[in-house]
Design an enzyme around this catalytic site. Structure first.
Site, PDB file in Angstrom:
ATOM      1  N   ASP A  31      25.391  25.272  -4.403  1.00  0.00           N
ATOM      2  CA  ASP A  31      25.856  26.366  -4.424  1.00  0.00           C
ATOM      3  C   ASP A  31      24.587  27.352  -5.156  1.00  0.00           C
ATOM      4  OD1 ASP A  31      28.536  28.311  -3.998  1.00  0.00           O
ATOM      5  OD2 ASP A  31      26.960  29.206  -5.136  1.00  0.00           O
ATOM      6  N   ARG A 155      43.719  28.957   5.902  1.00  0.00           N
ATOM      7  CA  ARG A 155      44.594  30.092   5.264  1.00  0.00           C
ATOM      8  C   ARG A 155      44.377  29.887   3.956  1.00  0.00           C
ATOM      9  NH1 ARG A 155      50.219  29.430   7.598  1.00  0.00           N
ATOM     10  NH2 ARG A 155      49.353  27.032   7.418  1.00  0.00           N
ATOM     11  N   GLU A 156      44.111  31.115   3.300  1.00  0.00           N
ATOM     12  CA  GLU A 156      44.071  30.796   1.604  1.00  0.00           C
ATOM     13  C   GLU A 156      45.432  30.707   1.116  1.00  0.00           C
ATOM     14  OE1 GLU A 156      40.325  33.846   1.441  1.00  0.00           O
ATOM     15  OE2 GLU A 156      41.686  33.801  -0.421  1.00  0.00           O
ATOM     16  N   GLY A 254      55.021  44.377   7.218  1.00  0.00           N
ATOM     17  CA  GLY A 254      55.078  44.683   5.849  1.00  0.00           C
ATOM     18  C   GLY A 254      53.920  45.588   5.625  1.00  0.00           C
ATOM     19  N   GLY A 258      45.114  41.784   4.988  1.00  0.00           N
ATOM     20  CA  GLY A 258      43.908  42.051   3.815  1.00  0.00           C
ATOM     21  C   GLY A 258      42.945  40.955   3.860  1.00  0.00           C
ATOM     22  N   CYS A 261      39.091  37.882   5.799  1.00  0.00           N
ATOM     23  CA  CYS A 261      39.011  37.130   7.373  1.00  0.00           C
ATOM     24  C   CYS A 261      39.379  38.305   8.361  1.00  0.00           C
ATOM     25  CB  CYS A 261      39.647  35.920   7.322  1.00  0.00           C
ATOM     26  SG  CYS A 261      39.066  34.710   6.287  1.00  0.00           S
ATOM     27  N   LYS A 322      47.223  38.285  -0.709  1.00  0.00           N
ATOM     28  CA  LYS A 322      48.527  37.784  -0.241  1.00  0.00           C
ATOM     29  C   LYS A 322      48.957  36.655  -1.314  1.00  0.00           C
ATOM     30  CE  LYS A 322      48.104  33.948   2.451  1.00  0.00           C
ATOM     31  NZ  LYS A 322      47.529  32.640   3.357  1.00  0.00           N
TER      32      LYS A 322
HETATM   33  C1  UDX Z   1      33.767  33.632   3.438  1.00  0.00           C
HETATM   34  C2  UDX Z   1      34.713  34.123   4.417  1.00  0.00           C
HETATM   35  O1  UDX Z   1      35.900  34.240   3.742  1.00  0.00           O
HETATM   36  C3  UDX Z   1      34.986  33.270   5.733  1.00  0.00           C
HETATM   37  O2  UDX Z   1      35.856  33.935   6.596  1.00  0.00           O
HETATM   38  C4  UDX Z   1      33.873  32.698   6.401  1.00  0.00           C
HETATM   39  O3  UDX Z   1      33.968  31.914   7.343  1.00  0.00           O
HETATM   40  C5  UDX Z   1      32.808  32.279   5.294  1.00  0.00           C
HETATM   41  O4  UDX Z   1      32.710  33.194   4.205  1.00  0.00           O
HETATM   42  P1  UDX Z   1      34.183  32.244   1.609  1.00  0.00           P
HETATM   43  O5  UDX Z   1      34.470  30.760   0.986  1.00  0.00           O
HETATM   44  O6  UDX Z   1      35.643  33.032   1.406  1.00  0.00           O
HETATM   45  O7  UDX Z   1      34.023  32.194   3.133  1.00  0.00           O
HETATM   46  O8  UDX Z   1      32.839  32.905   0.902  1.00  0.00           O
HETATM   47  P2  UDX Z   1      32.891  33.009  -0.542  1.00  0.00           P
HETATM   48  O9  UDX Z   1      34.086  32.705  -1.499  1.00  0.00           O
HETATM   49  O10 UDX Z   1      32.261  34.341  -0.831  1.00  0.00           O
HETATM   50  O11 UDX Z   1      31.931  31.925  -1.146  1.00  0.00           O
HETATM   51  C6  UDX Z   1      30.693  31.906  -0.550  1.00  0.00           C
HETATM   52  C7  UDX Z   1      29.615  30.918  -1.596  1.00  0.00           C
HETATM   53  O12 UDX Z   1      28.508  30.764  -0.962  1.00  0.00           O
HETATM   54  C8  UDX Z   1      29.591  31.499  -2.919  1.00  0.00           C
HETATM   55  O13 UDX Z   1      30.022  30.522  -4.034  1.00  0.00           O
HETATM   56  C9  UDX Z   1      28.105  31.835  -3.021  1.00  0.00           C
HETATM   57  O14 UDX Z   1      27.546  31.766  -4.177  1.00  0.00           O
HETATM   58  C10 UDX Z   1      27.471  30.874  -1.977  1.00  0.00           C
HETATM   59  N1  UDX Z   1      26.192  30.925  -1.584  1.00  0.00           N
HETATM   60  C11 UDX Z   1      26.081  32.315  -0.917  1.00  0.00           C
HETATM   61  C12 UDX Z   1      25.179  30.191  -1.444  1.00  0.00           C
HETATM   62  O15 UDX Z   1      25.326  29.116  -1.959  1.00  0.00           O
HETATM   63  N2  UDX Z   1      24.033  30.548  -0.910  1.00  0.00           N
HETATM   64  C13 UDX Z   1      23.661  31.668  -0.537  1.00  0.00           C
HETATM   65  O16 UDX Z   1      22.404  31.793  -0.073  1.00  0.00           O
HETATM   66  C14 UDX Z   1      24.650  32.906  -0.508  1.00  0.00           C
HETATM   67  C1  UDX Z   2      43.507  34.018   8.108  1.00  0.00           C
HETATM   68  C2  UDX Z   2      43.888  32.977   8.988  1.00  0.00           C
HETATM   69  O1  UDX Z   2      44.958  32.710   9.137  1.00  0.00           O
HETATM   70  C3  UDX Z   2      42.950  31.758   9.240  1.00  0.00           C
HETATM   71  O2  UDX Z   2      43.208  30.928  10.439  1.00  0.00           O
HETATM   72  C4  UDX Z   2      41.423  32.124   9.302  1.00  0.00           C
HETATM   73  O3  UDX Z   2      40.817  30.922   9.201  1.00  0.00           O
HETATM   74  C5  UDX Z   2      41.202  33.139   7.988  1.00  0.00           C
HETATM   75  O4  UDX Z   2      42.165  34.078   8.008  1.00  0.00           O
HETATM   76  P1  UDX Z   2      44.081  34.305   5.669  1.00  0.00           P
HETATM   77  O5  UDX Z   2      43.331  35.428   5.842  1.00  0.00           O
HETATM   78  O6  UDX Z   2      43.643  33.211   4.381  1.00  0.00           O
HETATM   79  O7  UDX Z   2      43.664  33.496   6.844  1.00  0.00           O
HETATM   80  O8  UDX Z   2      45.722  34.385   5.436  1.00  0.00           O
HETATM   81  P2  UDX Z   2      46.927  34.652   6.349  1.00  0.00           P
HETATM   82  O9  UDX Z   2      47.721  33.791   5.929  1.00  0.00           O
HETATM   83  O10 UDX Z   2      46.407  34.505   7.750  1.00  0.00           O
HETATM   84  O11 UDX Z   2      47.188  36.193   6.131  1.00  0.00           O
HETATM   85  C6  UDX Z   2      46.462  37.061   6.515  1.00  0.00           C
HETATM   86  C7  UDX Z   2      46.958  38.558   6.167  1.00  0.00           C
HETATM   87  O12 UDX Z   2      48.045  38.864   6.927  1.00  0.00           O
HETATM   88  C8  UDX Z   2      47.571  38.534   4.713  1.00  0.00           C
HETATM   89  O13 UDX Z   2      47.199  39.874   4.119  1.00  0.00           O
HETATM   90  C9  UDX Z   2      49.004  38.351   5.107  1.00  0.00           C
HETATM   91  O14 UDX Z   2      49.828  39.108   3.661  1.00  0.00           O
HETATM   92  C10 UDX Z   2      48.987  39.048   6.350  1.00  0.00           C
HETATM   93  N1  UDX Z   2      50.094  38.833   7.054  1.00  0.00           N
HETATM   94  C11 UDX Z   2      50.206  37.471   7.388  1.00  0.00           C
HETATM   95  C12 UDX Z   2      51.312  39.663   7.313  1.00  0.00           C
HETATM   96  O15 UDX Z   2      51.188  40.637   7.020  1.00  0.00           O
HETATM   97  N2  UDX Z   2      52.214  39.216   8.299  1.00  0.00           N
HETATM   98  C13 UDX Z   2      52.529  37.934   8.519  1.00  0.00           C
HETATM   99  O16 UDX Z   2      53.452  37.639   9.462  1.00  0.00           O
HETATM  100  C14 UDX Z   2      51.348  36.970   8.361  1.00  0.00           C
END
Ligand code: UDX
Ligand code: UDX
Length: 431
Positions: A31, A155-156, A254, A258, A261, A322
């Site tokens: 990273d 999913r987170e 609900g 948010g 993704c 969530k």
């Molecule tokens: C995000 C989105 O949530 C996901 O939907 C998408 O598929 C990938 O980007 P996420 O893991 O949530 O994934 O990203 P984030 O939590 O912001 O982490 C990105 C990491 O990459 C950070 O730790 C950042 O420091 C690092 N990074 C960023 C690098 O290592 N190199 C870079 O040039 C830029």
């Molecule tokens: C989502 C996808 O599920 C996952 O496959 C993809 O890789 C990344 O995006 P995530 O955003 O982490 O995952 O959470 P998820 O559990 O999908 O919920 C997404 C949002 O929808 C949350 O804000 C949740 O509160 C909302 N949600 C989910 C609803 O409002 N109703 C539902 O029935 C389910």
């Protein structure tokens, strides 16, 4: 046992790295954020994800997982390099790929042997080809490589389970040999593997997220109709869900979706469609329906409080977007507190895990580390995030602590009959 490099240790990258290590591979996670790497070397996690700390600790201890800031070190001997850096939404909804570009260039500069470069991050259709051009252009001398799309479906809050028991793994590449090697990596998961071309794999990711988001917007629109007709949307969803073609999941009405993704991916797909002169009406309406949910909350609470929010104290149960995560990206709590404050209310907040992450985003919200202390003196509570601990709250105690027994249940976690019997002025969604 394969040598794997993962670039980006965020919600996606860190889970991917530690799970591949747990499957017996040797993984070096990189990273650019030195503090993040330094902390990880000390066993301090950058994010909250159930089970992650133990998984990382176990694999670091076994020597299968290590962390670095150096691309040379991370790529030394690596057969695979996953790009899992952030792909945030740009200004007009398209994905901002500056981090992907920087990672691709750094990989090109530091690779010393043939490499399979895998896009794990969600990237717009065609990015795979673009990454290949970047790598070709940035290599000091030509070294054989292939680009593969292997989108994440994590999913987170359940990311490790989702990685270890996926519904499917999707692998896209024009280089069949590379695709097969990536498929081999996933064989221990014993899940269906879809092998296709780059663009189709990239599209499967967007289509899946957009469909799930649309399903939620559908049930939320239906919730309003249920309220108007006195039907119970929770029971409607249950009745619908028995039909295998519909399925019960992602039908919980609900406050809408948010996170990092759905908002990003639905808007990126709509942007791509418009880029080809198409008019993605369903995608656009999926977004509009979603964000209207948050706007309506302040009005509902105002009605429950007799028509005026001025000077009222409102407590938010939950701040993260969530349950089971500390992620505040596009969390409804931010929009809801802004609307309440602009209507003259004072807002308090509590979240089991996201308090630290929420503080900078909610400067005018008083954040408590105990839910009952927050409740003491509030005029109303709003269920914003459906954490399990809110389902077990001592509601008698809550009622005594509240100035007025008012609860807006934005996530339908309570039983309306019980709440009414207890004397709450209670409103849910679609019930
Ligand atoms: C995000 C989105 O949530 C996901 O939907 C998408 O598929 C990938 O980007 P996420 O893991 O949530 O994934 O990203 P984030 O939590 O912001 O982490 C990105 C990491 O990459 C950070 O730790 C950042 O420091 C690092 N990074 C960023 C690098 O290592 N190199 C870079 O040039 C830029
Ligand atoms: C989502 C996808 O599920 C996952 O496959 C993809 O890789 C990344 O995006 P995530 O955003 O982490 O995952 O959470 P998820 O559990 O999908 O919920 C997404 C949002 O929808 C949350 O804000 C949740 O509160 C909302 N949600 C989910 C609803 O409002 N109703 C539902 O029935 C389910």
């Amino acid at each position: 046992m394969k040598q794997i490099c993962v670039v980006g240790v965020g919600y996606v990258g860190l889970v991917t790295a530690s799970c591949f290590a747990d499957l017996g591979n040797s993984v070096v996670a990189l990273d650019v954020d030195e503090k993040r790497i330094e902390n990880l070397k000390k066993g301090i996690m950058p994010i909250y994800e159930p089970g992650l700390e133990e998984l990382v600790r176990r694999n670091v201890k076994s020597g299968r997982l290590s962390f670095t800031n150096s691309y040379e070190e991370a790529l030394d001997g690596a057969e695979f390099a996953f790009i899992a850096v952030g792909t945030p939404s740009g200004v007009d909804g398209n994905a901002d790929l500056k981090y992907v570009e920087s990672a691709a260039k750094s990989i090109a500069h530091s690779m010393t042997a043939s490499l399979i470069i895998i896009n794990k991050s969600t990237v717009p259709i065609g990015t795979g080809d673009w990454v290949a051009d970047i790598v070709k252009g940035a290599q000091p001398k030509p070294i054989d490589f292939a680009v593969v799309s292997c989108p994440e479906f994590l999913r987170e809050g359940s990311a490790i389970a989702d990685f270890m028991s996926p519904h499917r793994n999707v692998i896209g590449s024009l280089d069949k040999d590379a695709a097969n090697k990536v498929a081999q990596l996933h064989l221990p998961l014993r899940a269906p593997i879809v092998i296709t071309d780059l663009r189709t794999a990239e599209m499967i990711k967007y289509a899946s997220n957009a469909f799930l988001a649309a399903k939620i917007s559908f049930i939320n629109e239906l919730a309003d109709i249920c309220e108007a007709y006195g039907a119970d949307v929770k029971e409607v969803a249950a009745g619908m869900g028995y039909d295998a073609r519909i399925g019960r999941h992602f039908l919980d009405a609900g406050l809408g979706w948010g996170g990092s993704c759905f908002p990003k991916d639905v808007q990126a797909l709509a942007y791509m469609a418009k880029g080809k002169g198409l008019n993605p009406r369903m995608l656009n309406d999926t977004v509009v329906v979603n964000y209207d949910r948050r706007k309506a909350v302040a009005t509902h609470v105002e009605k429950l409080l007799g028509g005026d929010l001025k000077g009222k104290v409102i407590g938010l149960l939950g701040l993260a977007f969530k349950e089971n995560t500390d992620d505040m990206r596009d969390a409804p709590s931010v929009d809801i507190s802004t609307a309440l404050i602009s209507a003259g209310a004072k807002v308090r907040g509590y979240d089991p895990v996201a308090r630290k992450a929420a503080a900078p985003l909610l400067p005018e919200v008083e954040i408590f580390d105990d839910v009952y202390n927050m409740t003491d003196g509030c005029d109303a509570l709003i269920v914003v995030t459906p954490w399990n601990e809110f389902k077990q709250l001592d509601l008698e105690r809550v009622k005594d602590l509240l100035n007025s027994p008012v609860i807006y249940d934005g996530r339908n976690i309570y039983d309306p009959t019980l709440m009414k019997a207890m004397g709450f002025s209670y409103r849910a969604v679609g019930r």
